[in-house]
Scaffold this active site. Structure first.
Site: not given
Length: 446
Positions: A201, A203, A291, A337
């Site tokens: 689904k 969202l 990880r 970032r």
């Protein structure tokens, strides 16, 4: 404890692992391509081995070369970092087969969670809530139509072996489904070598919430709280927060109890991150990363714990040595970032860094392998630095991030620093009122 660890990665994450090793008194081996001969992770390692030419497939993804480097240097463990071979179950198996320790989860769990369909089935079996969708792979277009009719439009077609937004297509109504299904399968085949897809689904206004966990080899599992990774462009994260401005402590505790109980049942070990969509007060599991995550520093700043050190300790057989009640969530942390990209067009900007100045001061951390004179190569991911701040409150963390971004100087190439400055100055971000679609609208001027 290990004597020598080979780090099968490059850039800032290789440096990050080296620092943890140095504090533990463990020698390090850097591997590098010819393009990275002058890289900082090579300069600071105790030993280095060239493993091939610039293309990643011939160097950082070259398993025989990496294992040979471990053998000739006498390493007794390999840390894969993130990206490259970090979620390659075959690599983890080969490391073990060569008498070395893979610093991460078992090959079995890497393989299980690397297949998104298998991951959802495993999590459903241990009581983790899921996004409504297909029970497994879609057999064909008729199957896709049947599932879509059952769960209701809009729907999302996703590659079973996917990641990074590839092999994902939205169908908002019946007329869109055939094209979305065909395109998703084609992208999945080209990117991952498998055209297996499933359906969820779609969202319309969720947040992307992830939970950091650590498990030892003795059945102990803890979590280090949630990170809000909703600020994404084309499914790539640009800014993360810990904790989420949308999540209350009681919700964090409940989600943490569910997740740690589930991983205890699965016998999971080492670091991992469970990713959820959060909407209308409900969490729904979407995938697990087996990880270390790029954004792990925000959790470290929040909880005052070295996750890489914990990975190494656990891989060496040590007990965690603490319980959930011993973990504190102090203040607020934000990570930006910084990439070597044009902040408007997002085109990569490799080139020579002519000057570099990292911000500092109380509560400021920079994870970067840049230095003045370094040439950013065009062959790898464009991430060049992570700027992380911590403060007692979210408001003060935003103020600190604004100040740190103003201090940050990378000269010679364009970076996304100006975009991050715009984000932290935006009233919507400052209010914490955003979803996974917010940043796309922000950068497009919507």
């Amino acid at each position: 404890m290990f004597r020598k660890i080979l780090i099968a990665n490059r850039g800032e994450i290789a440096l990050r692992i080296q620092r943890a090793c140095r504090e533990l008194g463990i020698a390090t081996v850097a591997v590098h391509s010819t393009a990275d001969a002058e890289a900082m992770h090579v300069r600071l390692a105790d030993e280095s081995v060239c493993i091939g030419p610039p293309p990643a497939k011939d160097s950082y993804l070259n398993i025989p070369s990496i294992l040979s480097a471990a053998a000739i240097t006498g390493a007794d463990a390999i840390h894969p970092g993130y990206g490259f071979l970090s979620e390659n179950a075959g690599f983890a198996d080969m490391v073990d087969a060569h008498g070395l320790t893979f610093i991460g989860p078992t090959a079995e769990h890497i393989g299980m969670m690397g297949d998104k369909i298998a991951a959802k089935a495993a999590m459903a079996a241990v009581g983790v809530p899921l996004v409504p969708g297909s029970d497994g792979e879609l057999a064909g277009l008729d199957s896709a139509r049947s599932v879509a009719a059952h769960i209701g439009y809009p729907v999302l077609i996703k590659a079973a072996a996917g990641g990074g937004g590839r092999g994902m297509k939205v169908a908002r109504e019946t007329a869109d489904l055939e094209d979305a299904f065909t395109l998703a399968r084609g992208e999945a085949r080209a990117a991952f070598g498998s055209d297996s897809v499933y359906m969820e689904k779609y969202l319309d206004r969720p947040r992307h919430i992830e939970l950091q966990i650590m498990a030892d080899n003795h059945g102990h599992v803890v979590h280090f709280g949630e990170r809000d990774c909703s600020l994404q462009r084309r499914h790539q994260k640009l800014l993360e927060e810990a904790g989420s401005p949308a999540i209350k402590p009681a919700q964090r505790d409940a989600l943490g109890e569910t997740a740690t109980a589930a991983l205890r049942k699965l016998g999971y070990r080492n670091a991992g991150t469970l990713e959820f969509l959060y909407q209308d007060g409900q969490f729904a599991f979407i995938e697990m990363n087996t990880r270390l995550q790029v954004e792990h520093p925000v959790t470290e700043m929040l909880c005052d714990i070295d996750l890489v050190r914990e990975q190494i300790r656990v891989a060496a057989g040590s007990l965690l040595g603490y319980e959930q009640r011993d973990i504190n969530f102090d203040g607020h942390a934000i990570e930006c970032r910084i990439t070597a990209e044009d902040p408007v067009t997002f085109m990569p900007t490799p080139g020579r860094v002519t000057a570099f100045h990292a911000p500092g001061g109380l509560g400021v951390r920079v994870d970067s392998a840049l230095y003045a004179g370094y040439f950013v190569p065009p062959f790898y991911d464009s991430l060049v630095a992570k700027l992380i701040v911590h403060a007692p409150t979210r408001s003060r963390a935003i103020d600190r991030m604004r100040r740190a971004l103003d201090e940050f100087a990378v000269v010679g190439i364009k970076t996304t620093i100006p975009l991050h400055q715009r984000i932290v100055d935006d009233a919507g971000f400052q209010a914490g009122d955003y979803t996974i679609h917010w940043l796309e609208d922000f950068v497009s001027g919507g």
